[in-house]
Design a protein around this motif. Structure first.
Motif, PDB file in Angstrom:
ATOM      1  N   THR A 204      -1.577  -2.908  -3.183  1.00  0.00           N
ATOM      2  CA  THR A 204      -1.983  -1.527  -2.925  1.00  0.00           C
ATOM      3  C   THR A 204      -1.008  -0.885  -1.953  1.00  0.00           C
ATOM      4  N   GLN A 205      -0.880   0.442  -2.048  1.00  0.00           N
ATOM      5  CA  GLN A 205       0.017   1.186  -1.172  1.00  0.00           C
ATOM      6  C   GLN A 205      -0.562   2.568  -0.910  1.00  0.00           C
ATOM      7  N   ASN A 206      -0.647   2.953   0.368  1.00  0.00           N
ATOM      8  CA  ASN A 206      -1.035   4.320   0.731  1.00  0.00           C
ATOM      9  C   ASN A 206       0.179   5.230   0.567  1.00  0.00           C
ATOM     10  N   PHE A 207      -0.062   6.496   0.233  1.00  0.00           N
ATOM     11  CA  PHE A 207       1.037   7.445   0.145  1.00  0.00           C
ATOM     12  C   PHE A 207       0.577   8.818   0.612  1.00  0.00           C
ATOM     13  N   ASP A 208       1.521   9.602   1.136  1.00  0.00           N
ATOM     14  CA  ASP A 208       1.245  10.987   1.516  1.00  0.00           C
ATOM     15  C   ASP A 208       2.538  11.785   1.398  1.00  0.00           C
TER      16      ASP A 208
ATOM     17  N   ASP B 219       4.786 -10.035  -3.503  1.00  0.00           N
ATOM     18  CA  ASP B 219       4.965  -9.003  -2.474  1.00  0.00           C
ATOM     19  C   ASP B 219       6.373  -9.099  -1.885  1.00  0.00           C
ATOM     20  N   LYS B 220       7.236  -8.139  -2.211  1.00  0.00           N
ATOM     21  CA  LYS B 220       8.631  -8.161  -1.767  1.00  0.00           C
ATOM     22  C   LYS B 220       8.751  -8.101  -0.252  1.00  0.00           C
ATOM     23  N   GLN B 221       7.939  -7.265   0.386  1.00  0.00           N
ATOM     24  CA  GLN B 221       7.996  -7.108   1.835  1.00  0.00           C
ATOM     25  C   GLN B 221       7.639  -8.415   2.536  1.00  0.00           C
ATOM     26  N   LEU B 222       6.615  -9.111   2.055  1.00  0.00           N
ATOM     27  CA  LEU B 222       6.171 -10.362   2.676  1.00  0.00           C
ATOM     28  C   LEU B 222       7.222 -11.457   2.534  1.00  0.00           C
TER      29      LEU B 222
ATOM     30  N   GLY C  33       7.719 -10.985 -10.069  1.00  0.00           N
ATOM     31  CA  GLY C  33       7.731 -11.713  -8.802  1.00  0.00           C
ATOM     32  C   GLY C  33       9.074 -11.572  -8.097  1.00  0.00           C
ATOM     33  N   TRP C  34       9.089 -11.908  -6.812  1.00  0.00           N
ATOM     34  CA  TRP C  34      10.292 -11.824  -5.979  1.00  0.00           C
ATOM     35  C   TRP C  34      10.607 -13.198  -5.418  1.00  0.00           C
ATOM     36  N   THR C  35      11.897 -13.515  -5.311  1.00  0.00           N
ATOM     37  CA  THR C  35      12.339 -14.818  -4.822  1.00  0.00           C
ATOM     38  C   THR C  35      13.449 -14.642  -3.796  1.00  0.00           C
TER      39      THR C  35
ATOM     40  N   LEU D 298       8.930   2.016  -3.408  1.00  0.00           N
ATOM     41  CA  LEU D 298       7.841   1.106  -3.050  1.00  0.00           C
ATOM     42  C   LEU D 298       6.959   0.786  -4.261  1.00  0.00           C
ATOM     43  N   VAL D 299       6.625   1.819  -5.042  1.00  0.00           N
ATOM     44  CA  VAL D 299       5.782   1.603  -6.220  1.00  0.00           C
ATOM     45  C   VAL D 299       6.533   0.792  -7.269  1.00  0.00           C
ATOM     46  N   ASN D 300       7.834   1.048  -7.434  1.00  0.00           N
ATOM     47  CA  ASN D 300       8.636   0.277  -8.382  1.00  0.00           C
ATOM     48  C   ASN D 300       8.679  -1.198  -7.976  1.00  0.00           C
ATOM     49  N   ASN D 301       8.846  -1.472  -6.682  1.00  0.00           N
ATOM     50  CA  ASN D 301       8.846  -2.854  -6.201  1.00  0.00           C
ATOM     51  C   ASN D 301       7.491  -3.518  -6.424  1.00  0.00           C
ATOM     52  N   MET D 302       6.412  -2.751  -6.300  1.00  0.00           N
ATOM     53  CA  MET D 302       5.076  -3.303  -6.571  1.00  0.00           C
ATOM     54  C   MET D 302       4.941  -3.670  -8.042  1.00  0.00           C
TER      55      MET D 302
END
Length: 180
Positions: free
Chosen positions: A34-38, A140-143, A81-83, A70-74
């Motif tokens: 999930t991601q918040n956006f504004d 999760d790319k950020q994690l 997946g990310w490695t 961010l949404v594309n990475n999600m």
């Protein structure tokens, strides 16, 4: 004009996205993010996610490209997946894992034991004649990036011999030693 923000995000087969109250949720075969956006508006049309900005102000332009990325990475994370791979360079440097516990021997007087988040899968390999490697995988790319950076911070590569923990494929800037 944001070139990145204008590109639509194509959702692969088996991936769904929902938007409620400035929160986008993406579900796929590997998990849910999930991601918040504004400052931007996000809509879903024909299996594509489209990000629009209300005006051409600098704030809206920056958020346009940011939230699209961010949404594309999600979407890529829950579908593929990310490695990240890390390599331990140095005599006596070792890595092993027991489930979600990573045990690192990096030349200190004690081993470093690190408990990893359950969303991240860890795999360590050590073959004779090759440097030990740590492979981190998650949706999760950020994690994954944050954990890889934390592991690397225990022993950053030094410029003279190149000893330390480095990312696989990272090119280090080397320095000459003392001239006699």
């Amino acid at each position: 004009m944001s070139r990145i923000g204008n590109n639509p995000i194509v959702m692969p087969e088996g991936t769904t996205a929902t938007i409620t109250d400035n929160v986008i949720t993406v579900k796929g075969k590997l998990g849910e993010l999930t991601q918040n956006f504004d400052g931007v508006s996000i809509r879903i049309e024909d299996n594509e996610i489209i990000v629009n900005r209300p005006s051409d102000s600098i704030e809206h332009k920056t958020k346009h490209g940011l939230y699209r990325s961010l949404v594309n990475n999600m979407v890529l994370g829950v579908s593929e997946g990310w490695t990240k791979e890390l390599e331990l360079v140095g005599v006596g440097y070792r890595a092993s894992n027991q489930g979600q516990k990573l045990d690192l021997a990096l030349g200190f007087s004690h081993n470093i034991v690190m408990e990893l988040a359950p969303e991240v899968k860890i795999e360590t390999t050590s073959e004779k004649g090759k440097n030990p490697t740590i492979k981190l995988t998650s949706h999760d790319k950020q994690l994954v990036g944050q954990i890889a950076a934390k592991i690397r911070s225990f022993r950053k590569p030094e410029p003279y011999k190149g000893k330390g923990i480095k990312f696989k494929g990272e090119i280090l800037r080397r320095k000459a030693g003392k001239s006699a």
